[in-house]
Design an enzyme around this catalytic site. Structure first.
Site, PDB file in Angstrom:
ATOM      1  CE  LYS A 133       9.647 -29.688  92.191  1.00 23.69           C
ATOM      2  NZ  LYS A 133       8.588 -30.493  92.839  1.00 23.69           N
ATOM      3  NE  ARG A 177       0.537 -36.156  93.518  1.00 23.98           N
ATOM      4  CZ  ARG A 177      -0.531 -36.881  93.792  1.00 23.98           C
ATOM      5  NH1 ARG A 177      -1.629 -36.702  93.097  1.00 23.98           N
ATOM      6  NH2 ARG A 177      -0.520 -37.781  94.743  1.00 23.98           N
ATOM      7  NE  ARG A 225       3.173 -38.195  92.201  1.00 21.56           N
ATOM      8  CZ  ARG A 225       3.886 -37.083  92.036  1.00 21.56           C
ATOM      9  NH1 ARG A 225       3.664 -36.314  91.008  1.00 21.56           N
ATOM     10  NH2 ARG A 225       4.810 -36.742  92.898  1.00 21.56           N
ATOM     11  CB  ILE A 278       9.289 -44.372  91.295  1.00 21.34           C
ATOM     12  CG1 ILE A 278      10.706 -44.775  91.721  1.00 21.34           C
ATOM     13  CG2 ILE A 278       8.584 -43.565  92.381  1.00 21.34           C
ATOM     14  CD1 ILE A 278      10.815 -45.519  93.025  1.00 21.34           C
TER      15      ILE A 278
HETATM   16  C1  UD1 Z   1       8.294 -37.082  95.681  1.00 20.87           C
HETATM   17  C2  UD1 Z   1       8.905 -35.959  94.904  1.00 20.87           C
HETATM   18  C3  UD1 Z   1       8.950 -36.296  93.415  1.00 20.87           C
HETATM   19  C4  UD1 Z   1       9.660 -37.632  93.213  1.00 20.87           C
HETATM   20  C5  UD1 Z   1       9.048 -38.715  94.104  1.00 20.87           C
HETATM   21  C6  UD1 Z   1       9.825 -40.027  94.061  1.00 20.87           C
HETATM   22  C7  UD1 Z   1       8.282 -34.020  96.231  1.00 20.87           C
HETATM   23  C8  UD1 Z   1       7.474 -32.787  96.349  1.00 20.87           C
HETATM   24  N1  UD1 Z   1       8.109 -34.750  95.129  1.00 20.87           N
HETATM   25  O1  UD1 Z   1       6.955 -37.233  95.239  1.00 20.87           O
HETATM   26  O2  UD1 Z   1       9.676 -35.271  92.736  1.00 20.87           O
HETATM   27  O3  UD1 Z   1       9.528 -38.038  91.869  1.00 20.87           O
HETATM   28  O4  UD1 Z   1       9.029 -38.269  95.471  1.00 20.87           O
HETATM   29  O5  UD1 Z   1      11.132 -39.821  94.419  1.00 20.87           O
HETATM   30  O6  UD1 Z   1       9.102 -34.316  97.078  1.00 20.87           O
HETATM   31  N2  UD1 Z   1       2.425 -43.958  96.815  1.00 20.87           N
HETATM   32  C9  UD1 Z   1       1.272 -44.624  97.167  1.00 20.87           C
HETATM   33  N3  UD1 Z   1       0.590 -44.193  98.270  1.00 20.87           N
HETATM   34  C10 UD1 Z   1       1.002 -43.136  99.026  1.00 20.87           C
HETATM   35  C11 UD1 Z   1       2.180 -42.466  98.651  1.00 20.87           C
HETATM   36  C12 UD1 Z   1       2.879 -42.888  97.533  1.00 20.87           C
HETATM   37  O7  UD1 Z   1       0.870 -45.586  96.514  1.00 20.87           O
HETATM   38  O8  UD1 Z   1       0.321 -42.797 100.002  1.00 20.87           O
HETATM   39  C13 UD1 Z   1       3.201 -44.413  95.625  1.00 20.87           C
HETATM   40  C14 UD1 Z   1       3.233 -43.376  94.495  1.00 20.87           C
HETATM   41  O9  UD1 Z   1       2.097 -43.465  93.663  1.00 20.87           O
HETATM   42  C15 UD1 Z   1       4.525 -43.758  93.792  1.00 20.87           C
HETATM   43  C16 UD1 Z   1       5.434 -44.215  94.949  1.00 20.87           C
HETATM   44  O10 UD1 Z   1       4.557 -44.547  96.013  1.00 20.87           O
HETATM   45  O11 UD1 Z   1       4.299 -44.829  92.922  1.00 20.87           O
HETATM   46  C17 UD1 Z   1       6.429 -43.196  95.428  1.00 20.87           C
HETATM   47  O12 UD1 Z   1       5.773 -41.936  95.566  1.00 20.87           O
HETATM   48  P1  UD1 Z   1       6.226 -40.825  96.601  1.00 20.87           P
HETATM   49  O13 UD1 Z   1       7.610 -41.105  97.103  1.00 20.87           O
HETATM   50  O14 UD1 Z   1       5.156 -40.639  97.605  1.00 20.87           O
HETATM   51  O15 UD1 Z   1       6.259 -39.539  95.659  1.00 20.87           O
HETATM   52  P2  UD1 Z   1       5.921 -38.084  96.120  1.00 20.87           P
HETATM   53  O16 UD1 Z   1       6.265 -37.930  97.554  1.00 20.87           O
HETATM   54  O17 UD1 Z   1       4.552 -37.712  95.649  1.00 20.87           O
END
Ligand code: UD1
Length: 423
Positions: free
Chosen positions: A22, A93, A122, A331
Site C-alpha cells: 500500500k 492523508r 501528523r 514516531i
Molecule cells: C508513512 C506511512 C505510515 C507510517 C509512517 C512512518 C504512507 C502512506 N504512510 O506515513 O504507514 O506509519 O510513514 O513510517 O507511506 N512529521 C512532521 N511534519 C511533516 C511530516 C511528518 O512533523 O511534515 C512527523 C509526523 O507527525 C510523525 C513523523 O514525522 O511524527 C513521521 O511521519 P511520516 O514519516 O511523515 O509519516 P507519513 O509519511 O505520514
C-alpha cells in the site's frame, strides 16, 4: 459498519501470497502525474486507500482505473483541475502526495491540508517547507495548500525529521526542477526506494537511493512507464506475528526477508524459527513458532530499525507471551489506542506517554473497537490468540490496508467471519 467475528484458539498453518505494498503504490500512482501518456502499474493491492487515490487522480483530470485484477492504468495526458479536494484528503492523508507531482508538471496545485488523525497531529510542514525551498510560492487558504511555481529550482534541503511521504513528495517535485537538488535526512524506507526506482525508469536522475542523502539532477521531462510495485512488508509482518501468536507455522510467498529484517529479528528473539530463500524464482519467508513465545522489547524508529506500523501487532504478541516486554513508540505521539481495547480482552499493560510495559498472560474474546489501520491488525492477532469469540467493530480501517484479509486468514485456518452492517 462491518464487523469481524473471530473465534480464537486456532493454530495458523499454511501458505499465503503477499500483496503489493500500500505505502509504495500510493506514491507510485501519484508519480504517474509527472508524465503525459499511459502508465501501467502492476501488483496493486485492491484496497480502499488505492481507490481513494484513483478518485483523486480522476478529480485532477487523469483517467485512472483498474485494468485487471491487480493492475491500474493511468492516462495522465491531461491535467484539467489540479485540486485534491477535502472530501478525499480527509479520508486519506496520503492524497497530499499529488502536491509534488502537480507542482513539478504544471506549476500549480491546490491540495486540502490534511487534518489530524487518530494516531497523532501528523503535520505536513516539512512537505511545505521543502516545496518553498524548491522555489514554490505557498499559501494556506480556506484549508487548502495553494501552491504555485513558474519553475522549480534545485536546492539543498535538510528535513527536520525523517518523513516518508515528505521525502516522496519532495523527490517527485525535484525530478523536474532546474538543476541539482539534495535531500538530506531523507527517509530510507523500501517504499521510498521503490518510488525512486520508478522515477528513474521514467527518466529521472536520482542517486543515493536507499540512503539519507538523495541527489537529484533535474530533467526536462519524464515518460510514462510500466512498473511493478514491491510487496507489502507490513502485511507480511502481520501474518508472521499472527502465526507466532497462535503457535503456528506459515510460509509467505512473494516477499524477501531483506524488507523486514528488524521484524524477523524480534520474532527470532521471541523464540520463533525463521528461514527464507527463493523457490522457482519467488522469494519466501517461513516461520515456525515456539511452543510459547517470549515477550520482546521494541523501540520504533525509521527504517531499517523497527517500524511503527508493526508496533500494535507485537503488543498483541507480548500480551500472551512469557515475561515482560517494554514497547517505546517514537514516531507517532498517540499510537497506543489499541491498549485500552487489549485490556478489555484481559491484557496486562501499563503505559504512560510513549512507553508501554506488558506482562504476559491469557487473552479472552471481547467486543472491541478498531481505531486505526495497524491497531486493527493488533486486535486481530489478539483475537486469534484469545480464548473464545471477539467481535471487532469499525473494521473499515482494515479494508484501507489489508487485501483479502478474511480470505487469507481462513486459508491459514483461522475462524473469521465478516458481519455485514445490514445483518
Ligand atoms: C508513512 C506511512 C505510515 C507510517 C509512517 C512512518 C504512507 C502512506 N504512510 O506515513 O504507514 O506509519 O510513514 O513510517 O507511506 N512529521 C512532521 N511534519 C511533516 C511530516 C511528518 O512533523 O511534515 C512527523 C509526523 O507527525 C510523525 C513523523 O514525522 O511524527 C513521521 O511521519 P511520516 O514519516 O511523515 O509519516 P507519513 O509519511 O505520514
Amino acid at each position: 459498519m462491518d464487523k469481524l467475528k473471530i473465534t480464537g484458539g486456532q493454530t495458523l498453518k499454511g501458505e499465503v501470497q503477499i500483496s503489493g505494498a500500500k505505502n509504495a503504490v500510493l506514491p507510485i500512482l501519484a508519480a504517474t502525474l509527472l508524465a503525459p501518456g499511459i502508465s501501467i502499474i502492476d501488483n496493486v493491492p485492491r484496497l480502499r486507500d488505492v481507490n481513494t487515490l484513483l478518485q483523486v487522480l480522476n478529480a485532477i483530470g487523469a483517467k485512472a482505473a483498474w485494468s485487471s485484477d491487480n493492475q491500474v492504468t493511468v492516462d495522465a495526458t491531461e491535467i484539467s483541475n489540479p485540486t485534491a479536494p477535502y472530501e478525499l484528503v480527509k479520508t486519506m492523508r496520503a492524497s497530499v502526495l499529488v502536491l509534488g507531482p502537480l507542482l513539478a508538471r504544471i506549476g500549480q496545485a491546490r491540495v486540502s491540508l490534511p487534518g489530524g488523525c487518530a494516531i497523532g497531529a501528523r503535520p505536513v510542514d516539512q512537505h511545505i517547507k521543502g516545496m518553498r525551498a524548491l522555489g514554490a510560492n505557498i499559501e494556506i487558504l480556506e484549508g487548502y495548500i495553494e501552491a504555485k511555481a513558474e519553475k522549480l529550482t534545485g536546492t539543498r534541503f535538510v528535513s527536520d525529521m525523517v518523513t516518508v511521504t515528505g521525502t516522496e513528495n519532495l523527490l517527485m517535485a525535484a525530478v523536474l526542477a532546474d538543476g541539482e537538488t539534495i535531500l538530506e535526512n531523507a527517509a530510507c524506507e523500501p517504499e521510498v526506494v521503490d518510488l525512486a526506482n520508478m522515477l528513474n525508469k521514467m527518466g529521472a536522475k536520482i542517486t543515493g537511493i536507499g540512503t539519507p542523502r538523495l541527489e537529484i539532477q533535474g530533467v526536462q521531462q519524464l515518460k510514462a512507464v510500466n512498473y511493478r510495485t514491491l510487496p507489502d512488508r507490513i502485511e507480511a509482518g502481520t501474518y508472521l506475528v499472527a502465526a507466532a501468536a497462535t503457535g503456528g507455522e506459515v510460509i509467505l510467498r512473494g516477499i524477501a526477508i531483506q524488507l523486514l529484517e528488524a521484524v524477523c529479528e524480534k520474532l527470532t528473539e521471541s523464540g520463533a524459527e525463521i528461514t527464507s530463500g527463493t523457490e522457482n524464482g519467488v522469494d519466501f519467508i517461513k516461520l515456525k513458532s515456539s511452543a510459547k513465545p517470549q515477550a520482546v522489547s521494541i523501540r520504533t524508529a525509521p527504517f531499517p530499525a523497527f517500524p511503527t506500523d508493526m508496533q500494535a501487532q507485537f503488543m498483541a504478541l507480548n500480551c500472551i507471551a512469557n515475561g515482560a516486554g517494554v514497547i517505546v513508540e517514537n514516531i507517532f505521539e498517540n499510537r497506543f489506542m489499541h491498549i485500552p481495547e487489549l485490556i478489555r480482552m484481559g491484557a496486562k499493560i501499563e503505559f504512560s506517554a510513549n512507553t508501554a510495559t506488558t506482562t504476559g498472560g491469557k487473552l479472552r474474546g471481547a467486543p472491541v473497537m478498531a481505531t486505526d489501520l495497524r491497531a486493527s491488525a493488533g486486535l486481530i492477532i489478539a483475537a486469534l490468540a484469545a480464548e473464545g469469540e471477539t467481535i471487532i467493530d469499525r473494521i473499515y480501517h482494515l479494508d484501507r490496508g489489508y487485501e483479502k484479509i478474511e480470505e487469507k486468514l481462513s486459508i491459514l485456518g483461522a475462524k473469521v467471519e465478516r458481519i455485514k452492517a445490514n445483518k
